[in-house]
Design an enzyme around this catalytic site. Structure first.
Site, PDB file in Angstrom:
ATOM      1  N   TYR A  78     -17.161  53.132  31.132  1.00  0.00           N
ATOM      2  CA  TYR A  78     -17.036  54.586  31.878  1.00  0.00           C
ATOM      3  C   TYR A  78     -17.291  55.697  30.948  1.00  0.00           C
ATOM      4  O   TYR A  78     -18.042  56.709  31.429  1.00  0.00           O
ATOM      5  CB  TYR A  78     -15.445  54.784  32.066  1.00  0.00           C
ATOM      6  CG  TYR A  78     -15.046  56.127  32.377  1.00  0.00           C
ATOM      7  CD1 TYR A  78     -15.489  56.530  33.639  1.00  0.00           C
ATOM      8  CD2 TYR A  78     -14.249  56.816  31.530  1.00  0.00           C
ATOM      9  CE1 TYR A  78     -15.083  57.885  33.974  1.00  0.00           C
ATOM     10  CE2 TYR A  78     -13.653  57.941  32.169  1.00  0.00           C
ATOM     11  CZ  TYR A  78     -14.169  58.293  33.509  1.00  0.00           C
ATOM     12  OH  TYR A  78     -13.700  60.095  33.676  1.00  0.00           O
ATOM     13  N   VAL A  87     -21.644  59.640  47.900  1.00  0.00           N
ATOM     14  CA  VAL A  87     -22.538  60.395  47.125  1.00  0.00           C
ATOM     15  C   VAL A  87     -24.118  59.559  47.071  1.00  0.00           C
ATOM     16  O   VAL A  87     -25.028  60.033  46.623  1.00  0.00           O
ATOM     17  CB  VAL A  87     -22.258  60.968  46.046  1.00  0.00           C
ATOM     18  CG1 VAL A  87     -21.256  61.974  46.216  1.00  0.00           C
ATOM     19  CG2 VAL A  87     -21.716  59.861  44.934  1.00  0.00           C
TER      20      VAL A  87
END
Length: 351
Positions: free
Chosen positions: A177, A54
């Protein structure tokens, strides 16, 4: 509807591809097959396939031709090994999302469903009998090492009552995260405002089920327990096993994505809406370990008292908004789902 599914070869993404195809849509898979997520080549979905990252904008613009919507699942997940992973998390999750959104703006793709996470909240909801709704800070290493696992009221030090967290709760990401997942939502909201796009973020709770990757530093607790059982070892339960979570089956999560993709076209442009995506029924980590071990035929879990500083104590989902606004609800029960998971293969495990 033609839908580009980033991370479509992954644990959740592959199930989204299956759910979309079952509803008559045309999924297109984009996946970089990064080793952290795919230590061994995964089974490829039965759909149009593009091997790519991506972060490759040129590739993305080509992949988005003729696409009506994007379902963005590609991400590094979990706590990882240590803070040295931070650049990789930010690169994959945040830079990757920014590049994808820029390509969507260039290609004129107006609709997005984003794989969010409950980690954006930090700790869940807590009430003090004296001070009402409170927000405890991160737990101290000294308390955890002494076996004091429950967060206390920051006003009076009393024990707290955990509850279900709703989407309007303040965000408080406590790991790299978690920080990247919140940044993804902000990027998607900025894209929606700038382009009159329509965006939905599904804040997944603890997703489990067939096809989970076996235990890597980036896997979830259900994968760790299931991997231990496959090796003939007892699941090792951290803290005292009483941490509350919402375990939601991967097929239910895939169905939530398909439902959101069908609904997003009718939503107000320029806005991102977040939805908790959980079963709505809390269970403790110890209960999950017991259910898996029992369904697998043992050995019984061992409660170790170990801890990880990045973990929160209690976080469970209030998914009423998703039910009320989109008509989705989880269908796989805890006992049924754990029994299936106990008998299923993990990704990368020998069959």
């Amino acid at each position: 509807m033609r839908v580009l599914v980033t991370g479509g070869a992954g644990f959740i993404g592959s199930q989204v591809v299956t759910a979309l195809a079952a509803r008559g849509h045309d999924p297109v898979v984009l996946d970089a097959l990064l080793p952290a997520a795919h230590p061994e080549p995964p089974p490829l979905p039965d759909a149009e396939w593009i091997l790519g990252d991506v972060r490759d904008r040129t590739l993305l613009v080509r992949a988005l031709r003729g696409v009506d919507a994007v379902c963005h699942q590609a991400a590094m997940v979990g706590l990882g090994k240590d803070f040295a992973d931070a650049p990789e998390y930010v690169g994959c999750n945040d830079l990757g999302t920014a590049v994808l959104l820029a390509a969507m703006a260039e290609a004129g793709v107006p609709d997005l469903v984003l794989a969010g996470s409950m980690v954006v909240y930090g700790e869940g909801r807590y009430d003090c009998l004296l001070h009402g709704r409170v927000r405890p800070g991160p737990r101290a290493a000294a308390d955890l090492a002494s076996g004091r696992f429950e967060p206390l009221c920051p006003e009076c030090g009393a024990e707290l009552v955990p509850g279900m967290v709703a989407e309007d709760a303040p965000t408080d990401p406590r790991t790299v995260y978690a920080t990247t997942k919140l940044a993804q939502e902000h990027l998607a909201a900025a894209w929606a405002r700038a382009t009159d796009g329509r965006a939905v973020a599904l804040r997944y709770h603890n997703v489990y089920g067939p096809g989970m990757p076996r235990d890597t530093p980036y896997a979830g607790v259900a994968s760790f327990f299931r991997s231990a059982l496959q090796r003939g070892e007892p699941p090792r339960v951290f803290e005292d096993g009483r941490q509350r979570r919402d375990f939601v089956h991967v097929r239910d999560v895939a169905d939530a994505n398909a439902t959101a993709l069908e609904a997003v076209r009718g939503r107000e442009p320029g806005v991102l809406t977040a939805y908790n995506t959980g079963s709505g029924t809390p269970h403790t980590v110890g209960e999950m370990a017991d259910a898996l071990a029992s369904a697998h035929g043992g050995p019984a879990p061992v409660v170790t008292g170990e801890f990880r500083l990045g973990d929160v104590r209690h976080i469970t989902a209030d998914s009423r908004r998703l039910r009320a606004e989109l008509g989705w609800e989880a269908r796989v029960g805890f006992t049924e789902g754990m029994a299936e998971f106990a008998a299923s293969e993990l990704r990368g495990a020998a069959s």
